[in-house]
Design an enzyme around this catalytic site. Structure first.
Site, PDB file in Angstrom:
ATOM      1  N   LYS A   1      85.498 -42.942  58.272  1.00  0.00           N
ATOM      2  CA  LYS A   1      85.351 -43.131  56.976  1.00  0.00           C
ATOM      3  C   LYS A   1      87.295 -43.167  56.537  1.00  0.00           C
ATOM      4  O   LYS A   1      87.765 -44.160  56.301  1.00  0.00           O
ATOM      5  CB  LYS A   1      84.966 -42.425  55.874  1.00  0.00           C
ATOM      6  CG  LYS A   1      85.300 -40.745  55.595  1.00  0.00           C
ATOM      7  CD  LYS A   1      85.002 -40.571  54.568  1.00  0.00           C
ATOM      8  CE  LYS A   1      85.357 -39.167  54.248  1.00  0.00           C
ATOM      9  NZ  LYS A   1      86.736 -39.360  53.691  1.00  0.00           N
TER      10      LYS A   1
ATOM     11  N   GLY B   1      82.518 -38.192  75.999  1.00  0.00           N
ATOM     12  CA  GLY B   1      81.146 -38.390  75.012  1.00  0.00           C
ATOM     13  C   GLY B   1      80.600 -39.645  74.559  1.00  0.00           C
ATOM     14  O   GLY B   1      81.208 -40.735  74.947  1.00  0.00           O
TER      15      GLY B   1
ATOM     16  N   CYS C   1      84.860 -37.230  58.245  1.00  0.00           N
ATOM     17  CA  CYS C   1      86.180 -37.045  58.374  1.00  0.00           C
ATOM     18  C   CYS C   1      86.359 -38.849  59.160  1.00  0.00           C
ATOM     19  O   CYS C   1      86.415 -39.748  58.867  1.00  0.00           O
ATOM     20  CB  CYS C   1      87.100 -36.970  58.765  1.00  0.00           C
ATOM     21  SG  CYS C   1      87.053 -34.919  57.467  1.00  0.00           S
TER      22      CYS C   1
ATOM     23  N   ARG D   1      75.785 -37.230  59.129  1.00  0.00           N
ATOM     24  CA  ARG D   1      77.248 -38.361  58.412  1.00  0.00           C
ATOM     25  C   ARG D   1      77.598 -39.076  60.357  1.00  0.00           C
ATOM     26  O   ARG D   1      78.605 -38.575  60.698  1.00  0.00           O
ATOM     27  CB  ARG D   1      78.262 -38.045  57.864  1.00  0.00           C
ATOM     28  CG  ARG D   1      77.638 -38.231  56.635  1.00  0.00           C
ATOM     29  CD  ARG D   1      78.631 -37.614  55.557  1.00  0.00           C
ATOM     30  NE  ARG D   1      78.743 -35.959  55.583  1.00  0.00           N
ATOM     31  CZ  ARG D   1      79.848 -35.124  55.386  1.00  0.00           C
ATOM     32  NH1 ARG D   1      80.404 -35.850  53.584  1.00  0.00           N
ATOM     33  NH2 ARG D   1      79.796 -33.841  54.777  1.00  0.00           N
TER      34      ARG D   1
ATOM     35  N   LEU E   1      90.198 -29.114  57.856  1.00  0.00           N
ATOM     36  CA  LEU E   1      89.653 -28.256  58.267  1.00  0.00           C
ATOM     37  C   LEU E   1      88.217 -29.161  58.892  1.00  0.00           C
ATOM     38  O   LEU E   1      88.025 -30.137  58.648  1.00  0.00           O
ATOM     39  CB  LEU E   1      88.619 -27.934  56.967  1.00  0.00           C
ATOM     40  CG  LEU E   1      89.136 -27.236  55.498  1.00  0.00           C
ATOM     41  CD1 LEU E   1      88.043 -26.518  54.529  1.00  0.00           C
ATOM     42  CD2 LEU E   1      89.895 -26.363  56.406  1.00  0.00           C
TER      43      LEU E   1
ATOM     44  N   GLU F   1      93.149 -31.243  53.109  1.00  0.00           N
ATOM     45  CA  GLU F   1      92.321 -30.705  53.875  1.00  0.00           C
ATOM     46  C   GLU F   1      92.897 -30.673  55.031  1.00  0.00           C
ATOM     47  O   GLU F   1      92.141 -32.471  56.004  1.00  0.00           O
ATOM     48  CB  GLU F   1      91.402 -30.368  53.336  1.00  0.00           C
ATOM     49  CG  GLU F   1      90.396 -31.284  52.947  1.00  0.00           C
ATOM     50  CD  GLU F   1      89.675 -31.602  53.636  1.00  0.00           C
ATOM     51  OE1 GLU F   1      89.428 -30.953  55.325  1.00  0.00           O
ATOM     52  OE2 GLU F   1      89.045 -33.036  54.412  1.00  0.00           O
TER      53      GLU F   1
ATOM     54  N   GLY G   1      81.895 -38.360  65.351  1.00  0.00           N
ATOM     55  CA  GLY G   1      81.113 -39.539  63.774  1.00  0.00           C
ATOM     56  C   GLY G   1      81.967 -38.026  62.687  1.00  0.00           C
ATOM     57  O   GLY G   1      82.497 -37.659  63.300  1.00  0.00           O
TER      58      GLY G   1
ATOM     59  N   LYS H   1      72.818 -27.433  42.908  1.00  0.00           N
ATOM     60  CA  LYS H   1      73.799 -27.174  43.163  1.00  0.00           C
ATOM     61  C   LYS H   1      73.822 -25.680  42.884  1.00  0.00           C
ATOM     62  O   LYS H   1      74.519 -24.568  43.600  1.00  0.00           O
ATOM     63  CB  LYS H   1      74.236 -28.665  44.013  1.00  0.00           C
ATOM     64  CG  LYS H   1      75.651 -27.111  44.666  1.00  0.00           C
ATOM     65  CD  LYS H   1      77.007 -28.440  44.833  1.00  0.00           C
ATOM     66  CE  LYS H   1      76.561 -29.508  45.836  1.00  0.00           C
ATOM     67  NZ  LYS H   1      78.014 -30.969  45.913  1.00  0.00           N
TER      68      LYS H   1
ATOM     69  N   THR I   1      90.703 -36.136  50.209  1.00  0.00           N
ATOM     70  CA  THR I   1      91.702 -37.035  51.183  1.00  0.00           C
ATOM     71  C   THR I   1      91.127 -38.703  50.535  1.00  0.00           C
ATOM     72  O   THR I   1      89.999 -39.407  50.058  1.00  0.00           O
ATOM     73  CB  THR I   1      89.937 -37.816  52.508  1.00  0.00           C
ATOM     74  OG1 THR I   1      90.314 -36.292  53.261  1.00  0.00           O
ATOM     75  CG2 THR I   1      91.285 -37.770  53.319  1.00  0.00           C
TER      76      THR I   1
END
Length: 448
Positions: free
Chosen positions: A266, A256, A263, A331, A153, A151, A260, A35, A122
Site C-alpha cells: 500500500k 523470493g 506496508c 495481507r 516497525l 513508525e 507482501g 476488541k 502512515t
C-alpha cells in the site's frame, strides 16, 4: 506523561504497550467494543512475539488501559497519537485517510489545554496540514501542535524495533512540540537512539521513501534471480557479493516470491499516486509495484514447471501462508496468488502455517489445511516452501519421503541447499540457483 493512542491495531497496540513500559501512562482507544473487551480479558487480537506479556505486565501495573470512550482519554492527555488504519482506497490506490480525519475531528472536540497531536499512521505528504486544519476548524479555540512521527516497525520484531530503533523521526512546525516529543522518547534518547527532527512534510516523506527503497531492493534481487536461472548463476552468491559492499548492505537481498504485508504494497502504491498528483512521477517505484504484482503468480507457474508442466489432479503441499514468519498477517501475502495459480491449473492444495491459518481461511478458499508440515506432505506430489518459519528450516527428509507421493520440493525462500536436498533424493528447485558444484551459501538469516 499521559499518552492517548487512538487505534488499538498493530501500530497502536505495540506503540501503546511500549510507551507504557517506558513508564508513561497510556490509554488505548478503539471504537471496536469487541476488541477492547478482548484486551480487557488479556486476549491480544494480533500475533506479535512478546506482545501478550508486555500488555499483561503494564496493564497489571496500571500504566496501560483500554477504552471505547475517546473524550475523557483525550481530555487528560498531554499527547494524543493517531494510529488508525490507512488502507489503499478502493478504485484509485490512494491512501484512505477517512479514519485519520475522523479521529482528528473527535480529538478536536475533546481536547483541553495545550495538546500535541501526533500522526503515527502512515500517511501521504500534506496529511498533517489537513489534520491541523480539521482540528482548528472543528474547535477554533484548540491549543495544539500537530506532529508527524512515522513508525518503522517490522512485523515479528516490532517490540525490539520500538525499543531499539535505528532512528526516531519527528516532523513538526510548532517549536513547543519539540520539548514534549523529547520527553515522550526520553528513555530512548538517553540510550542514544538517533532522534531526527524535521519539517512535518519531510517526516511524512521519509516513511514512504524508506519503504519504497526497501521494496526496490527486494524487487531488484528477484529480477537478478531470474537472470541467474537463465545464465547459470547463483543469486545467493550474487547477493552476498554485493551485500558485503557497505554502500548496499545485505538486508532485503533475499530472492523470493515477492513482498507482501500491510506496508510495502500500500505504501509503494500511495507514493506512486502522490508522485502522479504532484507531476513528479516515481518511475522506479512504479516499476517496482508492477514487477512485484506479476512475480507472485509467476511463482505459481514456477511450481507447475517443476512438476513437469502440469499439476492437474496433483496434490501440492504449501508450507507457510503469511507474508513473512512470526506474524499472522495475510495481507497481500504471496501465498494467495501462488495458491490461486495452482488451483486454476487444477491442483489439489493442502497448506499449513503456524499462525496464519485463521486469517488465511478468510482470503483463500477451496483448499485443505493440515496440522503440521508432515500432514501437508502426506500423499503430496510436490512440497512448496512459501514462508520461512523456523519450524520449516530443519525438516526430516526421510520422514518426508516416507509420506510423500512424489519427490519435488520447491523452495521459494532458498532455505535449503541444493546439494543437501539432492543427496536426500529430492528434485529440488530454488529461486535463482542454477545447478552448480560450488557449495550452497545459505543467506536466509539476512532477511528482514
Amino acid at each position: 506523561m499521559h499518552i492517548t493512542m487512538i487505534g488499538s491495531g498493530y501500530v497502536g497496540l505495540v506503540s501503546g504497550a511500549c510507551f507504557a513500559d517506558f513508564g508513561h501512562t497510556v490509554t488505548c482507544v478503539d471504537l471496536n467494543a469487541e476488541k477492547i473487551e478482548a484486551l480487557h480479558n488479556g486476549e491480544i487480537p494480533i500475533y506479535e512475539p512478546g506482545l501478550d506479556l508486555l500488555v499483561a505486565e503494564n496493564t497489571r501495573a496500571g500504566r496501560l488501559s483500554f477504552t471505547t470512550d475517546l473524550a475523557p482519554a483525550v481530555a487528560d492527555a498531554d499527547v494524543v497519537f493517531i494510529a488508525v488504519g490507512t488502507p489503499s482506497r478502493r478504485g484509485d490506490g490512494h491512501a484512505d485517510l477517512r479514519y485519520v480525519y475522523s479521529a482528528a475531528a473527535d480529538i478536536a472536540r475533546a481536547m483541553k489545554g495545550f495538546t500535541v497531536v501526533v500522526t503515527k499512521s502512515t500517511v501521504p505528504v500534506g496529511t498533517g496540514d489537513e489534520v491541523e486544519r480539521i482540528i482548528l476548524e472543528t474547535n477554533p479555540a484548540a491549543d495544539t501542535a500537530v506532529v508527524s512521527n512515522p513508525e518503522f516497525l517490522r512485523e515479528g520484531a516490532a517490540i525490539e524495533d520500538f525499543k531499539r530503533p535505528d532512528r526516531i523521526v519527528v516532523g513538526l512546525e510548532d517549536a513547543r512540540a519539540r520539548q514534549v516529543m523529547e520527553e515522550v522518547y526520553r528513555p530512548l534518547y538517553l540510550n542514544q537512539a538517533p532522534l531526527l527532527f524535521t519539517s512535518r512534510r519531510t517526516a511524512e516523506l521519509i516513511k514512504y521513501a524508506g519503504n519504497a527503497f526497501l521494496a526496490m531492493k527486494i524487487t531488484f534481487i528477484n529480477e537478478m534471480a531470474d537472470l541467474c536461472e537463465k545464465v547459470g548463476g547463483d543469486v545467493q552468491e550474487v547477493a552476498r557479493g554485493i551485500g558485503l559492499d557497505n554502500r548496499i548492505g545485505a538486508k532485503f537481498l533475499n530472492a523470493g516470491p515477492g513482498y507482501g504485508g500491510s506496508c510495502f504494497p500500500k505504501d509503494t502504491l500511495a507514493l506512486v499516486k502522490t508522485g502522479q498528483d504532484h507531476e513528479a512521477p516515481q518511475r522506479l517505484v512504479e516499476t517496482t509495484v508492477a514487477v512485484n504484482d506479476t512475480r507472485k503468480r509467476a511463482m505459481g507457474r514456477k511450481v507447475i514447471a517443476a512438476c513437469g508442466g502440469s499439476v492437474r489432479g496433483k496434490r501440492i503441499g504449501i508450507l507457510g501462508l503469511t507474508f513473512k514468519p512470526n506474524t499472522d498477517d495475510m495481507r497481500d501475502a504471496p501465498s494467495i496468488a501462488i495458491v490461486q495459480a495452482l488451483k486454476d491449473a487444477g491442483a489439489v492444495i493442502t497448506a499449513f502455517d503456524p499462525e496464519g491459518m485463521k486469517a488465511a481461511r478468510e482470503v483463500i478458499d477451496g483448499i485443505e489445511y493440515g496440522a503440521d508440515a508432515y500432514d501437508v506432505a502426506d500423499n503430496a506430489d510436490c512440497l512448496v516452501l512459501v514462508t520461512e518459519w523456523n519450524q520449516f528450516r530443519s525438516l526430516d527428509f526421510e520422514r518426508l519421503k516416507t509420506v510423500m507421493n512424489g519427490r519435488v520440493f520447491v523452495d521459494l525462500r532458498n532455505v535449503y541447499g541444493r546439494s543437501d536436498m539432492e543427496r536426500a533424493g529430492f528434485d529440488y528447485h530454488g529461486v535463482g540457483r542454477a545447478a552448480s558444484p560450488v557449495q550452497d551459501i545459505d543467506m536466509s538469516d539476512a532477511a528482514e
